[in-house]
Design a protein around this motif. Structure first.
Motif, PDB file in Angstrom:
ATOM      1  N   LEU A  76       0.837  -1.201   0.000  1.00 30.94           N
ATOM      2  CA  LEU A  76       0.000   0.000   0.000  1.00 30.94           C
ATOM      3  C   LEU A  76       0.871   1.250   0.000  1.00 30.94           C
ATOM      4  O   LEU A  76       0.559   2.234  -0.684  1.00 30.94           O
ATOM      5  CB  LEU A  76      -0.923  -0.006   1.217  1.00 30.94           C
ATOM      6  N   ALA A  77       1.980   1.236   0.743  1.00 36.31           N
ATOM      7  CA  ALA A  77       2.882   2.392   0.751  1.00 36.31           C
ATOM      8  C   ALA A  77       3.504   2.611  -0.623  1.00 36.31           C
ATOM      9  O   ALA A  77       3.652   3.753  -1.073  1.00 36.31           O
ATOM     10  CB  ALA A  77       3.969   2.207   1.808  1.00 36.31           C
ATOM     11  N   ASP A  78       3.875   1.525  -1.319  1.00 41.74           N
ATOM     12  CA  ASP A  78       4.414   1.638  -2.674  1.00 41.74           C
ATOM     13  C   ASP A  78       3.417   2.342  -3.592  1.00 41.74           C
ATOM     14  O   ASP A  78       3.777   3.268  -4.337  1.00 41.74           O
ATOM     15  CB  ASP A  78       4.708   0.249  -3.274  1.00 41.74           C
ATOM     16  N   MET A  79       2.185   1.861  -3.565  1.00 43.27           N
ATOM     17  CA  MET A  79       1.149   2.439  -4.431  1.00 43.27           C
ATOM     18  C   MET A  79       0.873   3.893  -4.058  1.00 43.27           C
ATOM     19  O   MET A  79       0.674   4.743  -4.930  1.00 43.27           O
ATOM     20  CB  MET A  79      -0.132   1.613  -4.345  1.00 43.27           C
ATOM     21  N   THR A  80       0.866   4.172  -2.764  1.00 40.93           N
ATOM     22  CA  THR A  80       0.574   5.534  -2.298  1.00 40.93           C
ATOM     23  C   THR A  80       1.645   6.515  -2.756  1.00 40.93           C
ATOM     24  O   THR A  80       1.339   7.605  -3.260  1.00 40.93           O
ATOM     25  CB  THR A  80       0.449   5.547  -0.767  1.00 40.93           C
ATOM     26  N   ARG A  81       2.920   6.133  -2.587  1.00 37.98           N
ATOM     27  CA  ARG A  81       4.001   7.013  -3.043  1.00 37.98           C
ATOM     28  C   ARG A  81       3.933   7.230  -4.548  1.00 37.98           C
ATOM     29  O   ARG A  81       4.127   8.361  -5.037  1.00 37.98           O
ATOM     30  CB  ARG A  81       5.353   6.424  -2.642  1.00 37.98           C
ATOM     31  N   ALA A  82       3.650   6.167  -5.307  1.00 33.11           N
ATOM     32  CA  ALA A  82       3.553   6.301  -6.760  1.00 33.11           C
ATOM     33  C   ALA A  82       2.396   7.211  -7.154  1.00 33.11           C
ATOM     34  O   ALA A  82       2.518   8.034  -8.075  1.00 33.11           O
ATOM     35  CB  ALA A  82       3.393   4.920  -7.399  1.00 33.11           C
ATOM     36  N   ALA A  83       1.265   7.074  -6.448  1.00 28.83           N
ATOM     37  CA  ALA A  83       0.107   7.921  -6.744  1.00 28.83           C
ATOM     38  C   ALA A  83       0.412   9.388  -6.463  1.00 28.83           C
ATOM     39  O   ALA A  83       0.101  10.276  -7.275  1.00 28.83           O
ATOM     40  CB  ALA A  83      -1.094   7.459  -5.922  1.00 28.83           C
ATOM     41  N   ILE A  84       1.028   9.655  -5.323  1.00 25.77           N
ATOM     42  CA  ILE A  84       1.369  11.040  -4.980  1.00 25.77           C
ATOM     43  C   ILE A  84       2.329  11.625  -6.001  1.00 25.77           C
ATOM     44  O   ILE A  84       2.152  12.766  -6.465  1.00 25.77           O
ATOM     45  CB  ILE A  84       1.967  11.108  -3.559  1.00 25.77           C
ATOM     46  N   ASN A  85       3.340  10.861  -6.380  1.00 29.32           N
ATOM     47  CA  ASN A  85       4.307  11.351  -7.373  1.00 29.32           C
ATOM     48  C   ASN A  85       3.640  11.677  -8.696  1.00 29.32           C
ATOM     49  O   ASN A  85       4.049  12.616  -9.396  1.00 29.32           O
ATOM     50  CB  ASN A  85       5.411  10.317  -7.583  1.00 29.32           C
ATOM     51  N   GLN A  86       2.615  10.910  -9.055  1.00 30.17           N
ATOM     52  CA  GLN A  86       1.934  11.146 -10.325  1.00 30.17           C
ATOM     53  C   GLN A  86       0.990  12.336 -10.255  1.00 30.17           C
ATOM     54  O   GLN A  86       0.741  12.993 -11.267  1.00 30.17           O
ATOM     55  CB  GLN A  86       1.171   9.879 -10.733  1.00 30.17           C
ATOM     56  N   LEU A  87       0.450  12.618  -9.064  1.00 31.85           N
ATOM     57  CA  LEU A  87      -0.556  13.671  -8.920  1.00 31.85           C
ATOM     58  C   LEU A  87       0.026  15.024  -8.527  1.00 31.85           C
ATOM     59  O   LEU A  87      -0.543  16.071  -8.847  1.00 31.85           O
ATOM     60  CB  LEU A  87      -1.591  13.243  -7.865  1.00 31.85           C
ATOM     61  N   LYS A  88       1.140  15.003  -7.804  1.00 25.30           N
ATOM     62  CA  LYS A  88       1.677  16.260  -7.283  1.00 25.30           C
ATOM     63  C   LYS A  88       2.170  17.150  -8.420  1.00 25.30           C
ATOM     64  O   LYS A  88       2.483  16.692  -9.509  1.00 25.30           O
ATOM     65  CB  LYS A  88       2.818  15.986  -6.302  1.00 25.30           C
ATOM     66  N   GLY A  89       2.225  18.421  -8.136  1.00 20.90           N
ATOM     67  CA  GLY A  89       2.697  19.369  -9.142  1.00 20.90           C
ATOM     68  C   GLY A  89       1.607  19.925 -10.028  1.00 20.90           C
ATOM     69  O   GLY A  89       1.835  20.883 -10.774  1.00 20.90           O
ATOM     70  N   HIS A  90       0.405  19.336  -9.954  1.00 20.30           N
ATOM     71  CA  HIS A  90      -0.704  19.869 -10.744  1.00 20.30           C
ATOM     72  C   HIS A  90      -1.071  21.252 -10.217  1.00 20.30           C
ATOM     73  O   HIS A  90      -1.154  21.470  -9.004  1.00 20.30           O
ATOM     74  CB  HIS A  90      -1.900  18.929 -10.664  1.00 20.30           C
ATOM     75  N   GLN A  91      -1.263  22.171 -11.101  1.00 21.89           N
ATOM     76  CA  GLN A  91      -1.454  23.578 -10.719  1.00 21.89           C
ATOM     77  C   GLN A  91      -2.599  23.771  -9.732  1.00 21.89           C
ATOM     78  O   GLN A  91      -2.496  24.576  -8.795  1.00 21.89           O
ATOM     79  CB  GLN A  91      -1.706  24.425 -11.969  1.00 21.89           C
ATOM     80  N   LYS A  92      -3.681  23.027  -9.894  1.00 22.72           N
ATOM     81  CA  LYS A  92      -4.838  23.192  -9.019  1.00 22.72           C
ATOM     82  C   LYS A  92      -4.905  22.144  -7.912  1.00 22.72           C
ATOM     83  O   LYS A  92      -5.886  22.086  -7.183  1.00 22.72           O
ATOM     84  CB  LYS A  92      -6.125  23.165  -9.850  1.00 22.72           C
ATOM     85  N   GLY A  93      -3.859  21.332  -7.790  1.00 22.94           N
ATOM     86  CA  GLY A  93      -3.799  20.378  -6.699  1.00 22.94           C
ATOM     87  C   GLY A  93      -4.475  19.060  -7.012  1.00 22.94           C
ATOM     88  O   GLY A  93      -4.943  18.809  -8.126  1.00 22.94           O
ATOM     89  N   PHE A  94      -4.544  18.202  -5.998  1.00 28.63           N
ATOM     90  CA  PHE A  94      -5.121  16.871  -6.183  1.00 28.63           C
ATOM     91  C   PHE A  94      -5.822  16.402  -4.917  1.00 28.63           C
ATOM     92  O   PHE A  94      -5.592  16.935  -3.827  1.00 28.63           O
ATOM     93  CB  PHE A  94      -4.037  15.861  -6.586  1.00 28.63           C
ATOM     94  N   VAL A  95      -6.652  15.375  -5.097  1.00 28.61           N
ATOM     95  CA  VAL A  95      -7.273  14.673  -3.974  1.00 28.61           C
ATOM     96  C   VAL A  95      -7.023  13.185  -4.177  1.00 28.61           C
ATOM     97  O   VAL A  95      -7.078  12.677  -5.298  1.00 28.61           O
ATOM     98  CB  VAL A  95      -8.783  14.964  -3.862  1.00 28.61           C
ATOM     99  N   LEU A  96      -6.744  12.487  -3.080  1.00 29.22           N
ATOM    100  CA  LEU A  96      -6.395  11.065  -3.157  1.00 29.22           C
ATOM    101  C   LEU A  96      -6.993  10.331  -1.964  1.00 29.22           C
ATOM    102  O   LEU A  96      -6.836  10.767  -0.824  1.00 29.22           O
ATOM    103  CB  LEU A  96      -4.870  10.899  -3.160  1.00 29.22           C
ATOM    104  N   GLN A  97      -7.674   9.222  -2.235  1.00 29.32           N
ATOM    105  CA  GLN A  97      -8.120   8.330  -1.171  1.00 29.32           C
ATOM    106  C   GLN A  97      -7.173   7.141  -1.094  1.00 29.32           C
ATOM    107  O   GLN A  97      -6.798   6.570  -2.125  1.00 29.32           O
ATOM    108  CB  GLN A  97      -9.539   7.813  -1.429  1.00 29.32           C
TER     109      GLN A  97
END
Length: 463
Positions: free
Chosen positions: A252-273
Motif C-alpha cells: 500500500l505504501a508503494d502504491m501511495t508514493r507512486a500515486a502522490i508522485n503522479q498527482l503532485k505538481g498539478h497547478q490546481k492540486g489533487f485529492v487522493l483516497q
C-alpha cells in the motif's frame, strides 16, 4: 420504564440518522481557518479498524519492531488534531462500507448497501467528482478491488455496492487520474461476463496500465494510471512477505508514493483516497496475523503521506476508519505480554494456513503444518477437530469465507496462546478515531458525524 418516553427517545434517535448533514454542520460553531487553504487532500481509511486494532498494531510495533506506530506517533508528538466519530448509516447504528464511504463521499447518510443514492433515487454528487469539476486531479488506492465500496463511495452513484463490473465502467467515464488496487476480473474481457475489454477502453482514454510492482517504477509522467495488481483483492501483507508467488505485488505504501508522485505538481492540486481494505477482511475472519500486519502496512502508508505533507505544506491529511469490526483486543491474564508477542512467530495468515489443509491430511500432518505456520502445537483432539471441517462434518459461515474454513474455531485456539479475543466476526457501531494534519485540520471538532468530514474537505479547500 415509561413506554411513551422510550418511544419518544427512539423517534429522536431515528431522526438523527435522517437529518441533513449540511444542517448539522451549520448548527455547530463555525471555525474559520486562520491559515491557507488546502491545495491537496489525502483521505486515508483503514477499513474496519476498531480501536483494538490500532492499539495492537502499535503494541506489536513497539514490542517487536522497537518503534511506535506512525499513526500513534502523530499523537505522541502532538502533530495532529484528533476526534471521535459516529459512523452510523441512515438505516442502522452499524454501517456497512458502502454507506460509510457515501457519508464521506456524498455528505449524506444513506442506507447500507448503496453508494450515494437516497431512498427515492436521489443522487448525491460524490466528493471526488466535485473536486474534478473544480480542476483538481483525483485518485484512489486500495488493497482490495479498486471497484470496492470504499473507493467507489468517493467517486460514483450506484444502487448496488456489488455492481463492480459497472463501477469499473463508471470510473472510465469519469477519467479519474489514478486508480490502483485489485479486481482484474472487472477489467479483463476474458473474465467479464459481457466480454468487454475495459483495459482497451482505458488505454484509449490515455491510461497507462500497471500490472505488477515493477511497473510502478516505470510510470510515464502526465499519464492517467490504472494499476490492477491481482484478481480479487491484493494478498495480505504477511503472506506477501513469506509466500513467493505474492512477492511481486506492491505494498500500500508503494502504491501511495507512486500515486502522490503522479498527482503532485498539478497547478490546481489533487485529492487522493488511500484505503487499507484488507484490515476489514482480516477482522471478519478473526485473523490476528492478517489484521496486525495489514494495519502496519497501512501505517507505512501513513508515513509516506505525512512525509509528503510535511514537505509540501499545502496538503490536508485525514486519517480514520469507516467503522469498527469485531472489536479485537488483548485479554488480561498470566503472561499476556509474552503470549501477545508470540504473534511475531506467525508466518502466514489463517486464510493461507487453513487453505493449505486437505481432507487427506493426517493428525500429524496438521499438527506439523500449524506448528510451521504459527509455532502453535495442537493436541491430537484439536487436530482431529480441525480435520472435521475438511471432511464435511462441520463448516463455518462468514463474510469473505468462501470456502467455509474454520476461522472462528481456529481463532479460539490461537487465543489460548496469544491472549487476543474478539467479540464477533462483523462490523460494530462503536465510535472511531479521526486524525487530521495540515491546512484545514483546525476545522476538526472533538466529536463528529461521518458526514462532517465531507464538508470539512470542501471548507478546507474553499470549494
Amino acid at each position: 420504564m415509561d413506554r411513551r418516553k422510550f418511544l419518544k427517545g427512539s423517534a429522536l434517535l431515528s431522526g438523527a440518522f435522517t437529518l441533513s448533514p449540511a444542517s448539522l454542520w451549520s448548527t455547530r460553531k463555525q471555525i474559520e481557518s486562520p491559515g491557507k487553504n488546502a491545495k491537496n487532500i489525502i483521505f486515508m481509511i483503514s477499513d474496519g479498524m476498531s480501536l483494538g486494532t490500532l492499539t495492537m498494531a502499535d503494541t506489536y510495533s513497539r514490542n517487536i519492531l522497537g518503534k511506535g506506530s506512525n499513526w500513534l506517533n502523530l499523537y505522541r508528538e502532538k502533530k495532529v488534531t484528533r476526534a471521535l466519530m459516529d459512523t452510523a448509516s441512515a438505516s442502522s447504528v452499524v454501517t456497512d462500507s458502502a454507506a460509510a464511504s457515501s457519508a464521506f463521499g456524498g455528505g449524506v447518510r444513506v442506507q447500507n448497501g448503496v453508494l450515494n443514492m437516497g431512498t427515492n433515487g436521489e443522487r448525491h454528487l460524490p466528493v471526488w467528482q466535485k473536486f474534478k469539476k473544480a480542476g483538481k486531479k483525483a485518485g484512489c488506492v486500495t488493497t482490495v478491488t479498486i471497484t470496492h465500496a470504499t473507493p467507489a463511495g468517493f467517486c460514483v452513484n450506484s444502487a448496488r455496492r456489488n455492481a463492480e463490473p459497472e463501477i469499473a465502467e463508471m470510473y472510465a467515464d469519469l477519467e479519474l487520474d489514478v486508480l490502483m488496487g485489485g479486481g482484474d476480473e472487472f477489467f479483463n474481457f476474458r473474465k467479464r461476463e459481457d466480454k468487454k475489454d475495459l483495459y482497451a477502453s482505458y488505454t484509449g482514454k490515455g491510461y497507462q496500465i500497471l500490472k505488477n510492482s515493477n511497473d510502478l517504477k516505470n510510470i510515464m509522467p502526465g499519464k492517467k494510471i490504472l494499476g490492477v495488481f491481482n484478481t480479487g483483492a491484493l494478498p495480505y501483507s504477511i503472506d506477501r512477505m513469506h509466500v513467493k508467488e505474492f512477492k511481486d505485488t506492491p505494498t500500500l505504501a508503494d502504491m501511495t508514493r507512486a500515486a502522490i508522485n503522479q498527482l503532485k505538481g498539478h497547478q490546481k492540486g489533487f485529492v487522493l483516497q488511500v484505503e487499507g481494505g484488507k484490515v476489514d477482511w482480516a477482522a471478519h475472519a478473526n485473523d490476528v496475523a492478517a489484521l496486525i500486519h495489514d494495519q502496519l502496512a497501512f501505517d507505512e502508508a501513513v508515513k509516506a503521506v505525512i512525509d509528503f505533507a510535511e514537505e509540501d505544506g499545502n496538503t490536508l491529511v485525514i486519517i480514520t476508519t469507516d467503522h469498527g469490526n469485531a472489536n479485537p483486543g488483548t485479554i488480561y491474564g498470566n503472561n499476556a505480554t509474552e503470549h501477545f508477542n508470540s504473534i511475531s512467530n506467525y508466518k502466514y495468515t489463517n486464510e493461507y494456513l487453513l487453505n493449505a489443509i486437505h481432507k487427506d491430511y493426517s493428525v500429524k500432518d496438521i499438527t506439523d503444518w500449524i506448528y510451521e505456520g504459527n509455532k502453535i502445537r495442537l493436541n491430537d483432539d484439536e487436530a482431529r477437530h480441525l480435520l472435521s471441517f475438511y471432511n464435511g462434518l462441520e463448516k463455518e459461515e462468514g463474510l469473505y469465507n468462501y470456502k467455509k474454513l474454520p476461522f472462528k474455531w481456529y481463532s479460539e485456539i490461537q487465543k489460548k496462546h496469544n491472549s487476543v479475543g474478539w467479540i464477533s466476526m462483523d462490523h460494530s457501531g462503536d465510535y472511531v478515531e479521526v486524525a487530521a494534519y495540515g491546512p484545514g485540520s483546525e476545522l476538526l471538532q472533538p466529536f463528529i458525524k461521518n458526514t462532517d468530514l465531507h464538508f470539512l474537505m470542501l471548507k478546507a479547500a474553499q470549494l
